[in-house]
Scaffold this motif. Structure first.
Motif, PDB file in Angstrom:
ATOM      1  N   ILE A  38       0.825  -1.209   0.000  1.00  0.00           N
ATOM      2  CA  ILE A  38       0.000   0.000   0.000  1.00  0.00           C
ATOM      3  C   ILE A  38       0.863   1.265   0.000  1.00  0.00           C
ATOM      4  CG2 ILE A  38      -0.345   0.177   2.529  1.00  0.00           C
ATOM      5  CD1 ILE A  38      -3.330   0.922   1.736  1.00  0.00           C
ATOM      6  N   HIS A  39       1.992   1.200   0.724  1.00  0.00           N
ATOM      7  CA  HIS A  39       2.898   2.357   0.758  1.00  0.00           C
ATOM      8  C   HIS A  39       3.509   2.600  -0.602  1.00  0.00           C
ATOM      9  CE1 HIS A  39       3.486   1.859   5.376  1.00  0.00           C
ATOM     10  NE2 HIS A  39       2.346   2.442   5.059  1.00  0.00           N
ATOM     11  N   ILE A  40       3.872   1.529  -1.275  1.00  0.00           N
ATOM     12  CA  ILE A  40       4.459   1.638  -2.608  1.00  0.00           C
ATOM     13  C   ILE A  40       3.436   2.243  -3.566  1.00  0.00           C
ATOM     14  CG2 ILE A  40       5.402   0.337  -4.561  1.00  0.00           C
ATOM     15  CD1 ILE A  40       6.403  -1.722  -2.397  1.00  0.00           C
ATOM     16  N   THR A  41       2.201   1.767  -3.480  1.00  0.00           N
ATOM     17  CA  THR A  41       1.128   2.263  -4.352  1.00  0.00           C
ATOM     18  C   THR A  41       0.926   3.756  -4.152  1.00  0.00           C
ATOM     19  OG1 THR A  41       0.085   0.101  -4.150  1.00  0.00           O
ATOM     20  CG2 THR A  41      -1.285   1.888  -5.036  1.00  0.00           C
ATOM     21  N   ILE A  42       0.873   4.187  -2.875  1.00  0.00           N
ATOM     22  CA  ILE A  42       0.663   5.605  -2.573  1.00  0.00           C
ATOM     23  C   ILE A  42       1.815   6.426  -3.127  1.00  0.00           C
ATOM     24  CG2 ILE A  42       0.576   7.310  -0.689  1.00  0.00           C
ATOM     25  CD1 ILE A  42      -1.010   5.073   0.893  1.00  0.00           C
ATOM     26  N   ASP A  43       3.018   5.930  -2.939  1.00  0.00           N
ATOM     27  CA  ASP A  43       4.209   6.627  -3.421  1.00  0.00           C
ATOM     28  C   ASP A  43       4.176   6.782  -4.938  1.00  0.00           C
ATOM     29  OD1 ASP A  43       6.754   7.831  -2.997  1.00  0.00           O
ATOM     30  OD2 ASP A  43       7.680   6.037  -3.833  1.00  0.00           O
ATOM     31  N   VAL A  44       3.806   5.733  -5.636  1.00  0.00           N
ATOM     32  CA  VAL A  44       3.711   5.763  -7.105  1.00  0.00           C
ATOM     33  C   VAL A  44       2.643   6.758  -7.535  1.00  0.00           C
ATOM     34  CG1 VAL A  44       2.952   4.410  -9.106  1.00  0.00           C
ATOM     35  CG2 VAL A  44       4.650   3.462  -7.551  1.00  0.00           C
ATOM     36  N   ASN A  45       1.486   6.705  -6.882  1.00  0.00           N
ATOM     37  CA  ASN A  45       0.395   7.626  -7.212  1.00  0.00           C
ATOM     38  C   ASN A  45       0.809   9.084  -7.012  1.00  0.00           C
ATOM     39  OD1 ASN A  45      -1.260   5.524  -7.904  1.00  0.00           O
ATOM     40  ND2 ASN A  45      -2.445   5.545  -6.024  1.00  0.00           N
ATOM     41  N   VAL A  46       1.525   9.338  -5.924  1.00  0.00           N
ATOM     42  CA  VAL A  46       1.987  10.711  -5.643  1.00  0.00           C
ATOM     43  C   VAL A  46       2.927  11.173  -6.745  1.00  0.00           C
ATOM     44  CG1 VAL A  46       3.456  12.083  -4.084  1.00  0.00           C
ATOM     45  CG2 VAL A  46       1.649  10.648  -3.144  1.00  0.00           C
ATOM     46  N   LYS A  47       3.840  10.302  -7.156  1.00  0.00           N
ATOM     47  CA  LYS A  47       4.797  10.652  -8.209  1.00  0.00           C
ATOM     48  C   LYS A  47       4.095  10.902  -9.547  1.00  0.00           C
ATOM     49  CE  LYS A  47       8.321   7.792  -8.478  1.00  0.00           C
ATOM     50  NZ  LYS A  47       9.352   6.756  -8.261  1.00  0.00           N
ATOM     51  N   VAL A  48       3.135  10.049  -9.864  1.00  0.00           N
ATOM     52  CA  VAL A  48       2.377  10.200 -11.114  1.00  0.00           C
ATOM     53  C   VAL A  48       1.561  11.492 -11.082  1.00  0.00           C
ATOM     54  CG1 VAL A  48       0.483   9.215 -12.494  1.00  0.00           C
ATOM     55  CG2 VAL A  48       2.315   7.738 -11.691  1.00  0.00           C
ATOM     56  N   ASP A  49       0.901  11.754  -9.952  1.00  0.00           N
ATOM     57  CA  ASP A  49       0.094  12.979  -9.806  1.00  0.00           C
ATOM     58  C   ASP A  49       0.958  14.229  -9.985  1.00  0.00           C
ATOM     59  OD1 ASP A  49      -2.071  11.399  -9.375  1.00  0.00           O
ATOM     60  OD2 ASP A  49      -2.258  11.822  -7.236  1.00  0.00           O
ATOM     61  N   ARG A  50       2.161  14.171  -9.419  1.00  0.00           N
ATOM     62  CA  ARG A  50       3.072  15.314  -9.532  1.00  0.00           C
ATOM     63  C   ARG A  50       3.478  15.533 -10.989  1.00  0.00           C
ATOM     64  NH1 ARG A  50       7.450  13.999  -6.035  1.00  0.00           N
ATOM     65  NH2 ARG A  50       6.032  14.236  -4.300  1.00  0.00           N
ATOM     66  N   ALA A  51       3.785  14.456 -11.679  1.00  0.00           N
ATOM     67  CA  ALA A  51       4.176  14.552 -13.092  1.00  0.00           C
ATOM     68  C   ALA A  51       3.023  15.083 -13.941  1.00  0.00           C
ATOM     69  CB  ALA A  51       4.629  13.188 -13.601  1.00  0.00           C
ATOM     70  N   LEU A  52       1.812  14.632 -13.637  1.00  0.00           N
ATOM     71  CA  LEU A  52       0.626  15.116 -14.355  1.00  0.00           C
ATOM     72  C   LEU A  52       0.400  16.602 -14.097  1.00  0.00           C
ATOM     73  CD1 LEU A  52      -1.797  12.104 -13.808  1.00  0.00           C
ATOM     74  CD2 LEU A  52      -1.089  12.958 -16.036  1.00  0.00           C
ATOM     75  N   ASP A  53       0.548  17.012 -12.845  1.00  0.00           N
ATOM     76  CA  ASP A  53       0.379  18.426 -12.486  1.00  0.00           C
ATOM     77  C   ASP A  53       1.417  19.299 -13.184  1.00  0.00           C
ATOM     78  OD1 ASP A  53      -1.876  18.204 -10.979  1.00  0.00           O
ATOM     79  OD2 ASP A  53      -0.859  18.139  -9.047  1.00  0.00           O
ATOM     80  N   ASP A  54       2.641  18.789 -13.262  1.00  0.00           N
ATOM     81  CA  ASP A  54       3.709  19.536 -13.940  1.00  0.00           C
ATOM     82  C   ASP A  54       3.323  19.856 -15.377  1.00  0.00           C
ATOM     83  OD1 ASP A  54       5.285  19.570 -11.729  1.00  0.00           O
ATOM     84  OD2 ASP A  54       6.619  17.943 -12.358  1.00  0.00           O
ATOM     85  N   PHE A  55       2.690  18.888 -16.036  1.00  0.00           N
ATOM     86  CA  PHE A  55       2.333  19.095 -17.444  1.00  0.00           C
ATOM     87  C   PHE A  55       1.028  19.874 -17.599  1.00  0.00           C
ATOM     88  CE2 PHE A  55       0.487  18.139 -21.541  1.00  0.00           C
ATOM     89  CZ  PHE A  55       1.563  18.278 -22.398  1.00  0.00           C
ATOM     90  N   PHE A  56       0.002  19.455 -16.865  1.00  0.00           N
ATOM     91  CA  PHE A  56      -1.345  19.974 -17.112  1.00  0.00           C
ATOM     92  C   PHE A  56      -1.731  21.217 -16.305  1.00  0.00           C
ATOM     93  CE2 PHE A  56      -1.907  15.561 -18.624  1.00  0.00           C
ATOM     94  CZ  PHE A  56      -2.507  15.806 -19.849  1.00  0.00           C
ATOM     95  N   SER A  57      -0.911  21.633 -15.344  1.00  0.00           N
ATOM     96  CA  SER A  57      -1.330  22.738 -14.462  1.00  0.00           C
ATOM     97  C   SER A  57      -1.673  24.014 -15.241  1.00  0.00           C
ATOM     98  CB  SER A  57      -0.255  23.022 -13.423  1.00  0.00           C
ATOM     99  OG  SER A  57       0.953  23.369 -14.049  1.00  0.00           O
ATOM    100  N   ASP A  58      -0.870  24.343 -16.279  1.00  0.00           N
ATOM    101  CA  ASP A  58      -1.141  25.542 -17.095  1.00  0.00           C
ATOM    102  C   ASP A  58      -2.497  25.434 -17.790  1.00  0.00           C
ATOM    103  OD1 ASP A  58       1.412  26.122 -16.355  1.00  0.00           O
ATOM    104  OD2 ASP A  58       2.321  25.748 -18.307  1.00  0.00           O
ATOM    105  N   LEU A  59      -2.741  24.260 -18.374  1.00  0.00           N
ATOM    106  CA  LEU A  59      -3.999  24.041 -19.103  1.00  0.00           C
ATOM    107  C   LEU A  59      -5.195  24.047 -18.152  1.00  0.00           C
ATOM    108  CD1 LEU A  59      -2.644  21.224 -21.415  1.00  0.00           C
ATOM    109  CD2 LEU A  59      -3.567  23.372 -22.251  1.00  0.00           C
ATOM    110  N   ASP A  60      -5.002  23.478 -16.967  1.00  0.00           N
ATOM    111  CA  ASP A  60      -6.086  23.462 -15.977  1.00  0.00           C
ATOM    112  C   ASP A  60      -6.424  24.879 -15.511  1.00  0.00           C
ATOM    113  OD1 ASP A  60      -6.235  20.729 -16.186  1.00  0.00           O
ATOM    114  OD2 ASP A  60      -5.068  20.325 -14.381  1.00  0.00           O
ATOM    115  N   ASP A  61      -5.384  25.693 -15.343  1.00  0.00           N
ATOM    116  CA  ASP A  61      -5.595  27.088 -14.952  1.00  0.00           C
ATOM    117  C   ASP A  61      -6.342  27.841 -16.047  1.00  0.00           C
ATOM    118  OD1 ASP A  61      -4.256  26.551 -12.626  1.00  0.00           O
ATOM    119  OD2 ASP A  61      -2.367  27.500 -13.236  1.00  0.00           O
ATOM    120  N   LEU A  62      -5.969  27.545 -17.290  1.00  0.00           N
ATOM    121  CA  LEU A  62      -6.583  28.185 -18.458  1.00  0.00           C
ATOM    122  C   LEU A  62      -8.067  27.829 -18.532  1.00  0.00           C
ATOM    123  CD1 LEU A  62      -5.172  29.911 -20.704  1.00  0.00           C
ATOM    124  CD2 LEU A  62      -5.277  27.891 -22.153  1.00  0.00           C
ATOM    125  N   GLN A  63      -8.379  26.574 -18.220  1.00  0.00           N
ATOM    126  CA  GLN A  63      -9.763  26.102 -18.263  1.00  0.00           C
ATOM    127  C   GLN A  63     -10.596  26.692 -17.129  1.00  0.00           C
ATOM    128  OE1 GLN A  63     -10.021  21.826 -18.466  1.00  0.00           O
ATOM    129  NE2 GLN A  63     -11.904  21.930 -19.642  1.00  0.00           N
TER     130      GLN A  63
END
Lengths: 65, 123
Positions: A38-63
């Motif tokens: 479960i700890h590994i899963t949470i860690d992976v999810n956090v890393k993926v979420d961060r990578a997604l935010d890095d890319f999409f944050s500008d577009l999300d703000d625009l929307q």
């Protein structure tokens, strides 16, 4: 002479008994460190979420505007 | 010794080109997505499309206007998910699902979203 040998014998017996009583065992049990999935899963999810935010944050703000 | 000094600048140039091309590619995808945003938002406002649980757009009926735009958006999103999955060492499906959750969180009221079980709901 006899009393000396008796005293020595008693002394040896007493020393033996003392040694037997004072002898203790110390066992340190080392358990392997368990990493729960479960700890590994949470860690992976956090890393993926961060990578997604890095890319999409500008577009999300625009929307949001 | 001299060969080392010859190869070093070449390696540095190749490295810079690799980094640069990745950045340009990401920027171009982002630009394309930004340019599609008004059309996609309009389709969402009409209820024609919704955000599914895989992080992609999906038509909610047989009527499919602006199909080229929707397909292009889904292709670009899939490219981004694939790049992130490769970087983080996870499946692209997981990346898409994580994005879907985020989209549902920040999504506008009145738009359609699909939950984890596959059920569509209007926010």
């Amino acid at each position: 002479m006899n009393s000396i040998s008796t005293t020595l014998l008693k002394g040896c017996l007493a020393a033996t008994l003392l040694l037997a009583v004072s002898c203790t065992r110390h066992e340190v049990e080392v358990k392997p460190v368990e990493i729960k999935p479960i700890h590994i899963t949470i860690d992976v999810n956090v890393k993926v979420d961060r990578a997604l935010d890095d890319f999409f944050s500008d577009l999300d703000d625009l929307q949001a505007e | 010794m001299r060969k080392k000094f010859t190869f070093l600048p070449i390696l540095l140039i190749l490295f810079a080109l690799a980094i640069g091309s990745t950045t340009v590619l990401a920027a171009s995808i982002k630009d394309r997505m930004a340019s599609r945003l008004p059309t996609i938002t309009a389709l969402k406002d009409q209820g024609t499309i919704g955000e599914n649980n895989k992080g992609l757009l999906e038509y909610r009926s047989g009527n499919k206007p602006e199909q080229a735009t929707v397909n292009a958006e889904n292709q670009d999103r899939s490219k981004v998910y694939a790049a992130i999955s490769k970087k983080e060492g996870v499946s692209a499906t997981l990346v898409g699902e994580r994005r879907a959750k985020r989209i549902a969180e920040i999504g506008q009221a009145g738009h359609w979203f699909q939950d984890g079980s596959g059920k569509w709901y209007k926010k």
